[in-house]
Enzyme design. Structure first.
Site, PDB file in Angstrom:
ATOM      1  N   ALA A   2       0.822  -1.224   0.000  1.00 23.45           N
ATOM      2  CA  ALA A   2       0.000   0.000   0.000  1.00 23.45           C
ATOM      3  C   ALA A   2       0.851   1.266   0.000  1.00 23.45           C
ATOM      4  O   ALA A   2       0.319   2.360   0.126  1.00 23.45           O
ATOM      5  CB  ALA A   2      -0.941  -0.015   1.201  1.00 23.45           C
ATOM      6  N   SER A   3       2.159   1.113  -0.157  1.00 21.97           N
ATOM      7  CA  SER A   3       3.019   2.301  -0.218  1.00 21.97           C
ATOM      8  C   SER A   3       2.875   3.024  -1.552  1.00 21.97           C
ATOM      9  O   SER A   3       3.191   4.213  -1.647  1.00 21.97           O
ATOM     10  CB  SER A   3       4.485   1.889  -0.004  1.00 21.97           C
ATOM     11  OG  SER A   3       4.779   0.740  -0.767  1.00 21.97           O
ATOM     12  N   ARG A   4       2.450   2.286  -2.576  1.00 18.40           N
ATOM     13  CA  ARG A   4       2.412   2.889  -3.919  1.00 18.40           C
ATOM     14  C   ARG A   4       1.260   2.290  -4.718  1.00 18.40           C
ATOM     15  O   ARG A   4       0.607   1.332  -4.290  1.00 18.40           O
ATOM     16  CB  ARG A   4       3.716   2.577  -4.670  1.00 18.40           C
ATOM     17  CG  ARG A   4       4.922   3.153  -4.001  1.00 18.40           C
ATOM     18  CD  ARG A   4       6.181   2.903  -4.778  1.00 18.40           C
ATOM     19  NE  ARG A   4       6.796   1.601  -4.521  1.00 18.40           N
ATOM     20  CZ  ARG A   4       7.190   0.745  -5.473  1.00 18.40           C
ATOM     21  NH1 ARG A   4       7.033   1.031  -6.740  1.00 18.40           N
ATOM     22  NH2 ARG A   4       7.751  -0.402  -5.141  1.00 18.40           N
TER      23      ARG A   4
ATOM     24  N   ASP B 179       8.922  -8.153   4.241  1.00 18.88           N
ATOM     25  CA  ASP B 179       9.231  -8.747   2.936  1.00 18.88           C
ATOM     26  C   ASP B 179       8.352  -9.990   2.807  1.00 18.88           C
ATOM     27  O   ASP B 179       8.537 -10.967   3.537  1.00 18.88           O
ATOM     28  CB  ASP B 179      10.718  -9.118   2.880  1.00 18.88           C
ATOM     29  CG  ASP B 179      11.085  -9.736   1.540  1.00 18.88           C
ATOM     30  OD1 ASP B 179      10.176  -9.990   0.702  1.00 18.88           O
ATOM     31  OD2 ASP B 179      12.289  -9.983   1.328  1.00 18.88           O
TER      32      ASP B 179
ATOM     33  N   ASN C 121      -2.307  -7.522  -2.392  1.00 23.26           N
ATOM     34  CA  ASN C 121      -2.050  -6.709  -3.587  1.00 23.26           C
ATOM     35  C   ASN C 121      -0.567  -6.653  -3.978  1.00 23.26           C
ATOM     36  O   ASN C 121      -0.258  -6.564  -5.160  1.00 23.26           O
ATOM     37  CB  ASN C 121      -2.578  -5.286  -3.323  1.00 23.26           C
ATOM     38  CG  ASN C 121      -1.995  -4.278  -4.276  1.00 23.26           C
ATOM     39  OD1 ASN C 121      -2.387  -4.195  -5.427  1.00 23.26           O
ATOM     40  ND2 ASN C 121      -1.012  -3.506  -3.797  1.00 23.26           N
TER      41      ASN C 121
ATOM     42  N   SER D  23      -3.711 -10.811 -12.375  1.00 27.98           N
ATOM     43  CA  SER D  23      -3.332 -10.081 -13.594  1.00 27.98           C
ATOM     44  C   SER D  23      -3.915 -10.743 -14.842  1.00 27.98           C
ATOM     45  O   SER D  23      -4.116 -11.970 -14.870  1.00 27.98           O
ATOM     46  CB  SER D  23      -1.812 -10.076 -13.715  1.00 27.98           C
ATOM     47  OG  SER D  23      -1.413  -9.574 -14.961  1.00 27.98           O
TER      48      SER D  23
ATOM     49  N   TYR E 136       5.941 -14.469 -13.661  1.00 32.99           N
ATOM     50  CA  TYR E 136       4.856 -13.564 -13.245  1.00 32.99           C
ATOM     51  C   TYR E 136       3.511 -14.167 -13.669  1.00 32.99           C
ATOM     52  O   TYR E 136       2.593 -14.295 -12.843  1.00 32.99           O
ATOM     53  CB  TYR E 136       5.058 -12.190 -13.889  1.00 32.99           C
ATOM     54  CG  TYR E 136       3.983 -11.176 -13.540  1.00 32.99           C
ATOM     55  CD1 TYR E 136       4.054 -10.441 -12.361  1.00 32.99           C
ATOM     56  CD2 TYR E 136       2.904 -10.945 -14.393  1.00 32.99           C
ATOM     57  CE1 TYR E 136       3.077  -9.507 -12.035  1.00 32.99           C
ATOM     58  CE2 TYR E 136       1.922 -10.017 -14.076  1.00 32.99           C
ATOM     59  CZ  TYR E 136       2.017  -9.298 -12.891  1.00 32.99           C
ATOM     60  OH  TYR E 136       1.039  -8.384 -12.580  1.00 32.99           O
TER      61      TYR E 136
ATOM     62  N   LYS F 240       0.596 -15.596 -11.068  1.00 31.11           N
ATOM     63  CA  LYS F 240      -0.767 -15.053 -11.025  1.00 31.11           C
ATOM     64  C   LYS F 240      -1.799 -16.152 -11.360  1.00 31.11           C
ATOM     65  O   LYS F 240      -2.903 -16.144 -10.793  1.00 31.11           O
ATOM     66  CB  LYS F 240      -0.897 -13.867 -11.985  1.00 31.11           C
ATOM     67  CG  LYS F 240      -0.019 -12.666 -11.601  1.00 31.11           C
ATOM     68  CD  LYS F 240      -0.369 -12.100 -10.237  1.00 31.11           C
ATOM     69  CE  LYS F 240       0.308 -10.764  -9.956  1.00 31.11           C
ATOM     70  NZ  LYS F 240      -0.053 -10.200  -8.657  1.00 31.11           N
TER      71      LYS F 240
HETATM   72  N1  LIG Z   1       0.559  -2.010 -12.777  1.00 30.48           N
HETATM   73  C1  LIG Z   1       0.086  -2.906 -13.618  1.00 30.48           C
HETATM   74  O1  LIG Z   1       0.098  -2.714 -14.842  1.00 30.48           O
HETATM   75  C2  LIG Z   1      -0.538  -4.189 -13.087  1.00 30.48           C
HETATM   76  C3  LIG Z   1      -1.281  -4.996 -13.968  1.00 30.48           C
HETATM   77  C4  LIG Z   1      -1.863  -6.171 -13.510  1.00 30.48           C
HETATM   78  C5  LIG Z   1      -1.704  -6.546 -12.209  1.00 30.48           C
HETATM   79  N2  LIG Z   1      -0.975  -5.760 -11.363  1.00 30.48           N
HETATM   80  C6  LIG Z   1      -0.803  -6.236  -9.986  1.00 30.48           C
HETATM   81  O2  LIG Z   1      -1.261  -5.260  -9.079  1.00 30.48           O
HETATM   82  C7  LIG Z   1      -0.536  -5.354  -7.861  1.00 30.48           C
HETATM   83  C8  LIG Z   1      -0.020  -3.966  -7.475  1.00 30.48           C
HETATM   84  O3  LIG Z   1       0.807  -3.504  -8.526  1.00 30.48           O
HETATM   85  P1  LIG Z   1       1.250  -1.978  -8.695  1.00 30.48           P
HETATM   86  O4  LIG Z   1       1.251  -1.711 -10.139  1.00 30.48           O
HETATM   87  O5  LIG Z   1       0.515  -1.115  -7.763  1.00 30.48           O
HETATM   88  O6  LIG Z   1       2.787  -2.122  -8.226  1.00 30.48           O
HETATM   89  P2  LIG Z   1       3.847  -1.057  -7.715  1.00 30.48           P
HETATM   90  O7  LIG Z   1       3.395   0.338  -7.944  1.00 30.48           O
HETATM   91  O8  LIG Z   1       5.142  -1.507  -8.281  1.00 30.48           O
HETATM   92  O9  LIG Z   1       3.847  -1.329  -6.123  1.00 30.48           O
HETATM   93  C9  LIG Z   1       4.232  -2.592  -5.666  1.00 30.48           C
HETATM   94  C10 LIG Z   1       3.946  -2.705  -4.185  1.00 30.48           C
HETATM   95  O10 LIG Z   1       4.334  -4.013  -3.739  1.00 30.48           O
HETATM   96  C11 LIG Z   1       5.275  -3.892  -2.671  1.00 30.48           C
HETATM   97  N3  LIG Z   1       6.264  -4.966  -2.746  1.00 30.48           N
HETATM   98  C12 LIG Z   1       7.154  -5.208  -3.742  1.00 30.48           C
HETATM   99  N4  LIG Z   1       7.931  -6.254  -3.417  1.00 30.48           N
HETATM  100  C13 LIG Z   1       7.546  -6.676  -2.180  1.00 30.48           C
HETATM  101  C14 LIG Z   1       7.995  -7.691  -1.298  1.00 30.48           C
HETATM  102  N5  LIG Z   1       9.016  -8.507  -1.577  1.00 30.48           N
HETATM  103  N6  LIG Z   1       7.364  -7.820  -0.107  1.00 30.48           N
HETATM  104  C15 LIG Z   1       6.358  -6.998   0.217  1.00 30.48           C
HETATM  105  N7  LIG Z   1       5.881  -6.014  -0.568  1.00 30.48           N
HETATM  106  C16 LIG Z   1       6.492  -5.860  -1.754  1.00 30.48           C
HETATM  107  C17 LIG Z   1       5.909  -2.520  -2.850  1.00 30.48           C
HETATM  108  O11 LIG Z   1       6.435  -2.059  -1.612  1.00 30.48           O
HETATM  109  P3  LIG Z   1       7.613  -0.922  -1.581  1.00 30.48           P
HETATM  110  O12 LIG Z   1       7.001   0.356  -2.089  1.00 30.48           O
HETATM  111  O13 LIG Z   1       8.006  -0.836  -0.159  1.00 30.48           O
HETATM  112  O14 LIG Z   1       8.686  -1.420  -2.487  1.00 30.48           O
HETATM  113  C18 LIG Z   1       4.726  -1.702  -3.345  1.00 30.48           C
HETATM  114  O15 LIG Z   1       3.931  -1.282  -2.268  1.00 30.48           O
HETATM  115  C19 LIG Z   1       0.583  -6.375  -8.105  1.00 30.48           C
HETATM  116  O16 LIG Z   1       0.220  -7.619  -7.563  1.00 30.48           O
HETATM  117  C20 LIG Z   1       0.654  -6.453  -9.618  1.00 30.48           C
HETATM  118  O17 LIG Z   1       1.130  -7.698 -10.067  1.00 30.48           O
HETATM  119  C21 LIG Z   1      -0.398  -4.592 -11.765  1.00 30.48           C
END
Ligand SMILES: NC(=O)c1ccc[n+]([C@@H]2O[C@H](COP(=O)([O-])OP(=O)(O)OC[C@H]3O[C@@H](n4cnc5c(N)ncnc54)[C@H](OP(=O)(O)O)[C@@H]3O)[C@@H](O)[C@H]2O)c1
Length: 257
Positions: free
Chosen positions: A16-18, A67, A94, A149, A162, A166
């Site tokens: 939830a940081s980003r 982590d 998430n 995804s 990936y 999923k």
């Molecule tokens: N963006 C897309 O196009 C897309 C498409 C389909 C599905 N999704 C899915 O949606 C979800 C969120 O994606 P997003 O786009 O919001 O990603 P994002 O902006 O890259 O953010 C990823 C988040 O996951 C955390 N994270 C990464 N590695 C981790 C670990 N080892 N342990 C715990 N937390 C971890 C990060 O924490 P830090 O900030 O502390 O690093 C951050 O809060 C994911 O499951 C992704 O696969 C995304």
């Protein structure tokens, strides 16, 4: 704007940081929930999520680092959650990573990249669900939303781990939906296509960005808020019959039968 009511609900949102997780945390907080903002590395970004959230009537939101690739760190986080929340009403699995695994990599790098992706995207959600679902069963119910995804269905030629992580998350969510239904725990899965977050940023720029947009008949990819709306919809009271569902959120860029 779609409005929801999560007054009095305790919510855990991973990653939830980003990006999507931040949008979910903000939306849940606006609707009255008390939220754990989970993060891995970006403490500052998690603090910024907290700053952007409306405050609940009772208690306050809080952030925890873990982590998700490390089962011991998940356990420690759950111990901390127990100190803050009497019960967890909603878990949003998430957090995720999107790292390349090329078939022309050397074997050690290939094996490491697969393991890391499976550990974070699949096992992180699996282990956290183990701990939280048991608590939900004891407290009389709950809702779990997994963020999967489009890649689980469409394939990920350059990120095969990936896609596999999923697809396994989809199967895990459906198995848990059946197993936990008698205990009033519902499990839902979302399958977004590209979403405007850090994860997709490099792909959505330049030539690759143009090629991606051509997949989308509406000419745009999803915003994190659109995905957050769908998370909130499933997490709301009254959607129990959708348990076990996997919702496509890809702007009709990929239709599965
Ligand atoms: N963006 C897309 O196009 C897309 C498409 C389909 C599905 N999704 C899915 O949606 C979800 C969120 O994606 P997003 O786009 O919001 O990603 P994002 O902006 O890259 O953010 C990823 C988040 O996951 C955390 N994270 C990464 N590695 C981790 C670990 N080892 N342990 C715990 N937390 C971890 C990060 O924490 P830090 O900030 O502390 O690093 C951050 O809060 C994911 O499951 C992704 O696969 C995304």
């Amino acid at each position: 704007m779609v409005s929801f009511d999560f007054s009095g609900k305790n919510v855990v949102v991973t990653g939830a940081s980003r990006g999507i997780g931040r949008a979910v945390a903000i939306k849940m907080a606006e609707a009255g929930a008390r939220v754990l903002v989970h993060f891995q590395k970006n403490k500052k970004a998690a603090a910024e999520t907290l700053r952007l959230m409306s405050q609940p009537k009772r208690g306050s939101h809080f952030a925890l680092r873990a982590d998700l690739a490390d089962p011991a760190a998940i356990r420690e986080m759950v111990d901390e959650i127990d100190k803050e929340f009497e019960k967890v009403d909603i878990l949003v699995n998430n957090a995720g990573i999107f790292e390349p695994q090329a078939i022309d990599m050397n074997f050690d790098d290939w094996a490491d990249a697969w393991q890391n992706t499976i550990n974070v995207n699949l096992m992180g959600a699996v282990h956290l669900t183990y701990h939280i679902a048991r608590r939900m069963v004891k407290s009389g119910g709950g809702k779990i939303v997994n963020v999967s995804s489009r890649g689980a269905f469409r394939g990920e030629p350059d990120h095969p781990a990936y896609g596999a992580s999923k697809a396994a998350l989809n199967a895990f969510g459906q198995s848990m939906a059946v197993k936990l239904a008698p205990d009033n725990v519902q499990v839902f899965t979302l399958a977004p296509g590209f979403v405007e977050t850090d994860m997709a940023e490099d792909f959505l720029k330049g030539d690759t960005g143009e090629a991606i947009l051509k997949q989308y008949p509406g000419g745009k990819v999803a915003s994190p808020e659109e995905v957050a709306n769908a998370v909130c919809y499933f997490a709301s009271q009254g959607q129990e019959m959708a348990s076990g569902a996997i919702l496509d959120l890809n702007g009709a860029s990929y239709l599965r039968s």
